[in-house]
Write a protein that holds these residues in place. Sequence first.
Motif, mmCIF file in Angstrom:
data_model
loop_
_atom_site.group_PDB
_atom_site.id
_atom_site.type_symbol
_atom_site.label_atom_id
_atom_site.label_comp_id
_atom_site.label_asym_id
_atom_site.label_seq_id
_atom_site.Cartn_x
_atom_site.Cartn_y
_atom_site.Cartn_z
ATOM 1 N N TYR A 211 0.843 -1.192 0.000
ATOM 2 C CA TYR A 211 0.000 0.000 0.000
ATOM 3 C C TYR A 211 0.883 1.248 0.000
ATOM 4 O O TYR A 211 1.860 1.328 0.760
ATOM 5 N N PHE A 212 0.497 2.228 -0.817
ATOM 6 C CA PHE A 212 1.190 3.504 -0.861
ATOM 7 C C PHE A 212 0.246 4.608 -0.398
ATOM 8 O O PHE A 212 -0.920 4.651 -0.801
ATOM 9 N N GLU A 213 0.761 5.467 0.466
ATOM 10 C CA GLU A 213 -0.025 6.569 1.011
ATOM 11 C C GLU A 213 -0.316 7.604 -0.069
ATOM 12 O O GLU A 213 0.550 7.922 -0.902
ATOM 13 N N VAL A 214 -1.532 8.145 -0.053
ATOM 14 C CA VAL A 214 -1.916 9.232 -0.962
ATOM 15 C C VAL A 214 -2.731 10.255 -0.189
ATOM 16 O O VAL A 214 -3.344 9.941 0.834
ATOM 17 N N PRO A 250 0.020 -0.332 -15.728
ATOM 18 C CA PRO A 250 -0.269 -0.742 -17.115
ATOM 19 C C PRO A 250 0.333 -2.085 -17.513
ATOM 20 O O PRO A 250 -0.067 -2.654 -18.530
ATOM 21 N N TYR A 251 1.264 -2.608 -16.716
ATOM 22 C CA TYR A 251 1.954 -3.847 -17.080
ATOM 23 C C TYR A 251 1.532 -5.026 -16.213
ATOM 24 O O TYR A 251 2.050 -6.128 -16.368
ATOM 25 N N GLY A 252 0.597 -4.784 -15.287
ATOM 26 C CA GLY A 252 0.026 -5.865 -14.496
ATOM 27 C C GLY A 252 0.502 -5.984 -13.067
ATOM 28 O O GLY A 252 0.050 -6.877 -12.348
ATOM 29 N N ALA A 253 1.404 -5.125 -12.605
ATOM 30 C CA ALA A 253 1.868 -5.176 -11.212
ATOM 31 C C ALA A 253 0.784 -4.626 -10.292
ATOM 32 O O ALA A 253 0.285 -3.523 -10.490
ATOM 33 N N ARG A 254 0.419 -5.407 -9.271
ATOM 34 C CA ARG A 254 -0.654 -5.030 -8.358
ATOM 35 C C ARG A 254 -0.111 -4.212 -7.190
ATOM 36 O O ARG A 254 0.947 -4.511 -6.649
ATOM 37 N N PHE A 255 -0.891 -3.214 -6.784
ATOM 38 C CA PHE A 255 -0.556 -2.425 -5.603
ATOM 39 C C PHE A 255 -1.833 -1.787 -5.089
ATOM 40 O O PHE A 255 -2.902 -1.916 -5.701
ATOM 41 N N ALA A 256 -1.750 -1.109 -3.957
ATOM 42 C CA ALA A 256 -2.924 -0.486 -3.365
ATOM 43 C C ALA A 256 -2.590 0.912 -2.874
ATOM 44 O O ALA A 256 -1.407 1.272 -2.701
ATOM 45 N N LEU A 257 -3.635 1.693 -2.672
ATOM 46 C CA LEU A 257 -3.517 3.072 -2.172
ATOM 47 C C LEU A 257 -4.207 3.165 -0.831
ATOM 48 O O LEU A 257 -5.181 2.478 -0.564
ATOM 49 N N MET A 258 -3.698 4.049 0.018
ATOM 50 C CA MET A 258 -4.347 4.322 1.296
ATOM 51 C C MET A 258 -4.316 5.821 1.589
ATOM 52 O O MET A 258 -3.237 6.428 1.587
ATOM 53 N N GLN A 259 -5.494 6.389 1.801
ATOM 54 C CA GLN A 259 -5.613 7.759 2.267
ATOM 55 C C GLN A 259 -5.991 7.671 3.726
ATOM 56 O O GLN A 259 -7.138 7.444 4.075
ATOM 57 N N GLY A 260 -4.989 7.798 4.588
ATOM 58 C CA GLY A 260 -5.225 7.595 6.016
ATOM 59 C C GLY A 260 -6.074 8.684 6.636
ATOM 60 O O GLY A 260 -6.106 9.832 6.150
#
Length: 264
Positions: A211-214, A250-260
Amino acid sequence: MLSTNFVAGAPSWADLTTPDMAGASAFYQGLFGWDTISGGPDTGGYSMFQLGGRTVAGAMPMPSEQAPPAWSVYFQTHDADATAASVREAGGSVLSEPVDVMDFGRMAIFTDPAGAGFSVWQPGKLMGLERVQDPGSLCWVELYTSDEGAATGFYSSVFRWETISMPMPGGTGTYRMVNPAGEGADAMFGGFVPIGSDQTESDIPPHWLLYFEVADCDGTVAEAERLGGTVRAAPMDIEGVGRFAKLTDPYGARFALMQGVKRD
């Protein structure tokens, strides 16, 4: 929460394997504002993603037939060889034996008994990520596993992680969270999820999701789509935690976002 204190057992590095380094760099630059710093010919094309001059991840070009596009997490260790022995003892597999990465550090690649891949980093000149928890940087990791109890036993054996289970909003069960040994609840950095409980992940083998913070989850999702990414799970709220979404690049790598949730 994640920190740059480089505590043993905590996430200390993340990197992307992609078949199109230029395209992936453009996508993440547009999404998070990352700059790509090439490691030069001696690193086999390995590069660093930086935000405001501080490293937030690494990336390596890799043809899809050799390895699927993916984000990977590395956990800090003082001794990669000893960790490899612990992984074997606990029933995991060593995919890549501990190896020196020039003078930057020492790494190894493993899978847990259910098949979820992870790596370790024993620092040399490079300690680890220089920025976490800020918008555009790593903020959480989550294990989707077929056997939550077995996963807890495995990772506790290898890393001495401590766990705490919290009730999910709406009485939908509990969420097991983990922290490095002796660091307490304030050092929680990830959680475990039974793979069948989330339809978004149920058709994928056991894996770690990063997860990456946004600052704006909905706006970042819209930008990801504009840049060629795909939404796997639309933005939704978790009471008391924040707003999150799941994507692929765009190449299929999965990830997620988190707005804390903003706290006083």
